[in-house]
Write an enzyme that holds these catalytic residues in place. Structure first.
Site, PDB file in Angstrom:
ATOM      1  N   THR A 171      -9.703 -20.494 -44.508  1.00 45.30           N
ATOM      2  CA  THR A 171     -11.088 -20.301 -44.948  1.00 45.30           C
ATOM      3  C   THR A 171     -11.741 -21.639 -45.298  1.00 45.30           C
ATOM      4  OG1 THR A 171     -12.364 -19.465 -46.837  1.00 45.30           O
ATOM      5  CG2 THR A 171     -10.039 -19.820 -47.225  1.00 45.30           C
ATOM      6  N   ASP A 172     -13.077 -21.660 -45.254  1.00 45.87           N
ATOM      7  CA  ASP A 172     -13.797 -22.878 -45.676  1.00 45.87           C
ATOM      8  C   ASP A 172     -13.709 -23.084 -47.185  1.00 45.87           C
ATOM      9  OD1 ASP A 172     -15.450 -20.790 -46.480  1.00 45.87           O
ATOM     10  OD2 ASP A 172     -17.260 -21.541 -45.503  1.00 45.87           O
ATOM     11  N   GLU A 173     -13.274 -22.030 -47.914  1.00 45.22           N
ATOM     12  CA  GLU A 173     -13.276 -22.136 -49.378  1.00 45.22           C
ATOM     13  C   GLU A 173     -12.279 -23.186 -49.884  1.00 45.22           C
ATOM     14  OE1 GLU A 173     -13.699 -18.394 -51.448  1.00 45.22           O
ATOM     15  OE2 GLU A 173     -14.578 -17.452 -49.680  1.00 45.22           O
TER      16      GLU A 173
ATOM     17  N   TYR B 243      -7.906 -17.755 -55.352  1.00 46.91           N
ATOM     18  CA  TYR B 243      -7.844 -17.404 -53.929  1.00 46.91           C
ATOM     19  C   TYR B 243      -7.822 -18.676 -53.069  1.00 46.91           C
ATOM     20  CZ  TYR B 243      -9.692 -16.311 -49.253  1.00 46.91           C
ATOM     21  OH  TYR B 243      -9.894 -16.253 -47.898  1.00 46.91           O
TER      22      TYR B 243
ATOM     23  N   LYS C  53      -4.872 -20.282 -50.626  1.00 43.71           N
ATOM     24  CA  LYS C  53      -5.057 -20.524 -49.191  1.00 43.71           C
ATOM     25  C   LYS C  53      -4.827 -22.014 -48.886  1.00 43.71           C
ATOM     26  CE  LYS C  53      -6.259 -18.099 -46.272  1.00 43.71           C
ATOM     27  NZ  LYS C  53      -5.510 -17.215 -45.344  1.00 43.71           N
TER      28      LYS C  53
HETATM   29  P1  NAD Z   1      -8.616  -8.289 -45.587  1.00 48.49           P
HETATM   30  O1  NAD Z   1      -8.364  -8.315 -47.063  1.00 48.49           O
HETATM   31  O2  NAD Z   1      -9.654  -7.366 -45.038  1.00 48.49           O
HETATM   32  O3  NAD Z   1      -7.251  -7.945 -44.825  1.00 48.49           O
HETATM   33  C1  NAD Z   1      -6.029  -8.507 -45.188  1.00 48.49           C
HETATM   34  C2  NAD Z   1      -4.911  -7.699 -44.531  1.00 48.49           C
HETATM   35  O4  NAD Z   1      -3.655  -8.305 -44.895  1.00 48.49           O
HETATM   36  C3  NAD Z   1      -4.847  -6.241 -44.975  1.00 48.49           C
HETATM   37  O5  NAD Z   1      -4.684  -5.398 -43.853  1.00 48.49           O
HETATM   38  C4  NAD Z   1      -3.624  -6.184 -45.882  1.00 48.49           C
HETATM   39  O6  NAD Z   1      -2.969  -4.921 -45.872  1.00 48.49           O
HETATM   40  C5  NAD Z   1      -2.754  -7.277 -45.281  1.00 48.49           C
HETATM   41  N1  NAD Z   1      -1.806  -7.831 -46.264  1.00 48.49           N
HETATM   42  C6  NAD Z   1      -2.085  -8.231 -47.537  1.00 48.49           C
HETATM   43  N2  NAD Z   1      -0.944  -8.646 -48.133  1.00 48.49           N
HETATM   44  C7  NAD Z   1       0.051  -8.516 -47.222  1.00 48.49           C
HETATM   45  C8  NAD Z   1       1.448  -8.797 -47.242  1.00 48.49           C
HETATM   46  N3  NAD Z   1       2.049  -9.267 -48.345  1.00 48.49           N
HETATM   47  N4  NAD Z   1       2.170  -8.558 -46.124  1.00 48.49           N
HETATM   48  C9  NAD Z   1       1.583  -8.061 -45.004  1.00 48.49           C
HETATM   49  N5  NAD Z   1       0.265  -7.757 -44.942  1.00 48.49           N
HETATM   50  C10 NAD Z   1      -0.491  -7.996 -46.031  1.00 48.49           C
HETATM   51  O7  NAD Z   1      -8.903  -9.799 -45.192  1.00 48.49           O
HETATM   52  P2  NAD Z   1      -9.893 -10.404 -44.085  1.00 48.49           P
HETATM   53  O8  NAD Z   1     -11.233 -10.569 -44.680  1.00 48.49           O
HETATM   54  O9  NAD Z   1      -9.721  -9.671 -42.823  1.00 48.49           O
HETATM   55  O10 NAD Z   1      -9.255 -11.857 -43.928  1.00 48.49           O
HETATM   56  C11 NAD Z   1      -8.200 -12.097 -43.016  1.00 48.49           C
HETATM   57  C12 NAD Z   1      -7.807 -13.561 -43.083  1.00 48.49           C
HETATM   58  O11 NAD Z   1      -8.927 -14.379 -42.771  1.00 48.49           O
HETATM   59  C13 NAD Z   1      -7.327 -14.010 -44.458  1.00 48.49           C
HETATM   60  O12 NAD Z   1      -6.252 -14.895 -44.284  1.00 48.49           O
HETATM   61  C14 NAD Z   1      -8.533 -14.716 -45.058  1.00 48.49           C
HETATM   62  O13 NAD Z   1      -8.134 -15.710 -45.969  1.00 48.49           O
HETATM   63  C15 NAD Z   1      -9.156 -15.306 -43.809  1.00 48.49           C
HETATM   64  N6  NAD Z   1     -10.626 -15.513 -43.878  1.00 48.49           N
HETATM   65  C16 NAD Z   1     -11.453 -14.492 -44.250  1.00 48.49           C
HETATM   66  C17 NAD Z   1     -12.824 -14.695 -44.250  1.00 48.49           C
HETATM   67  C18 NAD Z   1     -13.783 -13.576 -44.601  1.00 48.49           C
HETATM   68  O14 NAD Z   1     -14.995 -13.819 -44.716  1.00 48.49           O
HETATM   69  N7  NAD Z   1     -13.347 -12.349 -44.759  1.00 48.49           N
HETATM   70  C19 NAD Z   1     -13.351 -15.930 -43.884  1.00 48.49           C
HETATM   71  C20 NAD Z   1     -12.474 -16.957 -43.504  1.00 48.49           C
HETATM   72  C21 NAD Z   1     -11.110 -16.731 -43.498  1.00 48.49           C
HETATM   73  P1  TYD Z   2     -17.921 -12.176 -51.275  1.00 47.30           P
HETATM   74  O1  TYD Z   2     -18.357 -11.189 -50.237  1.00 47.30           O
HETATM   75  O2  TYD Z   2     -17.002 -11.731 -52.360  1.00 47.30           O
HETATM   76  O3  TYD Z   2     -17.325 -13.439 -50.500  1.00 47.30           O
HETATM   77  P2  TYD Z   2     -16.874 -14.920 -51.075  1.00 47.30           P
HETATM   78  O4  TYD Z   2     -16.784 -14.862 -52.546  1.00 47.30           O
HETATM   79  O5  TYD Z   2     -15.538 -15.097 -50.436  1.00 47.30           O
HETATM   80  O6  TYD Z   2     -17.906 -15.868 -50.571  1.00 47.30           O
HETATM   81  O7  TYD Z   2     -19.226 -12.747 -51.976  1.00 47.30           O
HETATM   82  C1  TYD Z   2     -20.263 -13.379 -51.247  1.00 47.30           C
HETATM   83  C2  TYD Z   2     -21.269 -13.928 -52.250  1.00 47.30           C
HETATM   84  O8  TYD Z   2     -21.911 -12.826 -52.903  1.00 47.30           O
HETATM   85  C3  TYD Z   2     -20.640 -14.762 -53.341  1.00 47.30           C
HETATM   86  O9  TYD Z   2     -21.526 -15.832 -53.667  1.00 47.30           O
HETATM   87  C4  TYD Z   2     -20.525 -13.807 -54.515  1.00 47.30           C
HETATM   88  C5  TYD Z   2     -21.710 -12.882 -54.324  1.00 47.30           C
HETATM   89  N1  TYD Z   2     -21.526 -11.483 -54.788  1.00 47.30           N
HETATM   90  C6  TYD Z   2     -22.459 -10.887 -55.629  1.00 47.30           C
HETATM   91  O10 TYD Z   2     -23.475 -11.507 -56.036  1.00 47.30           O
HETATM   92  N2  TYD Z   2     -22.256  -9.604 -56.018  1.00 47.30           N
HETATM   93  C7  TYD Z   2     -21.169  -8.879 -55.621  1.00 47.30           C
HETATM   94  O11 TYD Z   2     -21.012  -7.689 -56.032  1.00 47.30           O
HETATM   95  C8  TYD Z   2     -20.213  -9.489 -54.737  1.00 47.30           C
HETATM   96  C9  TYD Z   2     -19.008  -8.736 -54.264  1.00 47.30           C
HETATM   97  C10 TYD Z   2     -20.449 -10.795 -54.341  1.00 47.30           C
END
Ligand code: NAD
Ligand code: TYD
Length: 377
Positions: free
Chosen positions: A135-137, A183, A187
């Site tokens: 992630t970019d975070e 988080y 990562k």
């Molecule tokens: P998500 O939370 O929707 O899905 C995570 C999945 O991992 C779930 O299906 C969960 O059951 C599985 N999981 C969790 N713990 C586990 C374990 N111990 N063993 C096996 N499986 C396990 O997450 P997402 O939003 O789809 O993100 C997927 C990946 O992409 C993550 O690594 C996250 O850091 C990265 N990512 C997410 C975003 C975003 O905006 N959602 C952006 C950049 C990177």
């Molecule tokens: P989120 O979807 O949790 O993603 P991330 O924290 O990984 O960027 O949140 C996106 C943005 O929205 C973040 O700045 C936090 C804000 N946010 C709210 O203001 N209210 C909410 O209920 C949630 C879940 C997020």
């Protein structure tokens, strides 16, 4: 070419899109989806492909080293796309240990199991890849030097009508890691382990760091699906702080396409940032969501703005994320396919058309899907 690919976290939001893309696009590949099915894993996300002959689901925990050894060997895995993680910042603030266990120890167990298996083969690391999704975070937070927004210095063919940047800096692949939340710290740690396995043992690894994703099948604890669902139900929309934080949004299928491209064409040991130069201040994004949902539900314009409720800010809330993805665009020719306005419209329509999917999550019914579908097979 026949290949056995392990995709971890394939029952989650992004993972399900990656699994679907690979299963449909590569009939010669055997796709093994490994997922623990935590609260965030939902096999209903993959209903349309679950009977495909080139697809297998395995329920397992990535932090169990012996299980990872067994599965990687049993399925003769040659490529790993690692998405399994705990992914929600708010949960990490309440329970950092679960994040360290899965994101750090889980990634390490997967790396070690792959290393042992690949090193045991006559051809060793040839034709192998461990691709870690990050992630970019991990880069920390950027400053909001232009709170009103300035025209973005870089754009892509498909970004948004609102081509704004809210600061002068962007995250580059070379930006120093500076994570703030449990988080992002977990990562960052996992990214370091992945690179260490390349630098120390010569394992072919790759890392990509993507901006915030949105689209179908996202768990409704994240901003966009949570707000769409709350508007539908007339519930308050909890905006953290003043809603001034900025996020850079990418449609999830564009991320999945980037993963496909990088898995096949990316250079080993490289890092690629993935993002579409699409920054939005939370409050502006929330207004777009409100007007789209109200329009599609036939509500009077702006009716749901009264649901906006400013609440206590998230602890350590990162102010701005903004990805510079020009390396990926120039070296591998990737670009996002959708304008943000189109992507949001598509996303809102999807959630409104899949109320059963959403209701199954909010009622907890989705957690029984595995028992019904897989346990007695
Ligand atoms: P998500 O939370 O929707 O899905 C995570 C999945 O991992 C779930 O299906 C969960 O059951 C599985 N999981 C969790 N713990 C586990 C374990 N111990 N063993 C096996 N499986 C396990 O997450 P997402 O939003 O789809 O993100 C997927 C990946 O992409 C993550 O690594 C996250 O850091 C990265 N990512 C997410 C975003 C975003 O905006 N959602 C952006 C950049 C990177
Ligand atoms: P989120 O979807 O949790 O993603 P991330 O924290 O990984 O960027 O949140 C996106 C943005 O929205 C973040 O700045 C936090 C804000 N946010 C709210 O203001 N209210 C909410 O209920 C949630 C879940 C997020």
């Amino acid at each position: 070419m026949k290949r056995n690919i392990l995709i971890t976290g394939g029952a989650g939001f992004i993972g399900s899109h990656v699994v679907r893309l690979f299963v449909n696009k590569y009939p010669d590949y055997h796709i093994v989806n490994l997922d623990k099915l935590t609260y965030a894993g939902n096999l209903a996300n993959l209903k349309d492909i679950e009977d495909c002959p080139n697809y297998t689901f395995v329920r397992a925990d990535i932090a169990e080293l012996d299980e990872m050894r067994r599965i990687i060997k049993e399925y003769e895995i040659s490529g790993i796309i690692h998405l399994a993680a705990e992914s929600h910042v708010d949960r990490s603030i309440k329970d950092p240990f679960t994040f360290a266990r899965t994101n750090v120890m889980g990634t390490l167990a997967l790396l070690q199991a792959a290393k042992e298996y690949w090193e045991s083969l006559p051809e060793k690391y040839e034709g192998k890849l461990f691709y870690h999704i990050s992630t970019d975070e991990v880069y920390g937070a950027l400053e909001l030097t232009h709170p009103e927004g300035v025209p973005a210095p870089f754009t892509t063919k498909a970004s948004s009508d609102n081509d704004m940047a809210y600061g002068t800096e962007f995250f580059l692949e070379t930006t120093k890691y500076n994570p703030h939340s449990p988080y992002s710290a977990s990562k960052a740690s996992s990214d370091h382990f992945v690179r260490a396995y390349h630098d120390t043992y010569g394992m072919p690894t790759l890392v990509t760091n993507c901006s915030n994703n949105y689209g179908p099948y996202q768990f409704p604890e994240k901003l966009i699906p949570l707000f769409i669902n709350n508007i539908r139900q007339g519930k308050p929309l909890p905006v953290y702080g003043k809603g001034e934080n900025v996020r850079d949004w990418l449609f999830v299928e564009d991320h999945a396409r980037a993963i496909d491209l990088i898995f096949h064409k990316g250079k080993v040991a490289e890092t690629y940032n993935i993002g579409g130069f699409n920054e939005w201040k939370n409050i502006d994004l929330i207004k777009v969501i409100i007007s789209t949902v109200d329009r599609l539900l036939g509500n009077p314009e702006g009716q749901s703005e009264k649901l906006i409720t400013f609440v206590t800010d998230r602890l350590g809330h990162d102010m701005r994320y903004a990805i510079d993805s020009r390396k990926l665009q120039s070296e591998l020719g990737w670009e996002p396919s959708l304008q943000f306005e189109e992507g949001i419209e598509k996303t809102v329509r999807w959630y409104l058309d899949h109320q059963e999917w959403m209701d199954n999550i909010t009622s907890g019914d989705y957690e029984r899907y595995y028992d019904d579908m897989y346990k007695n097979r």
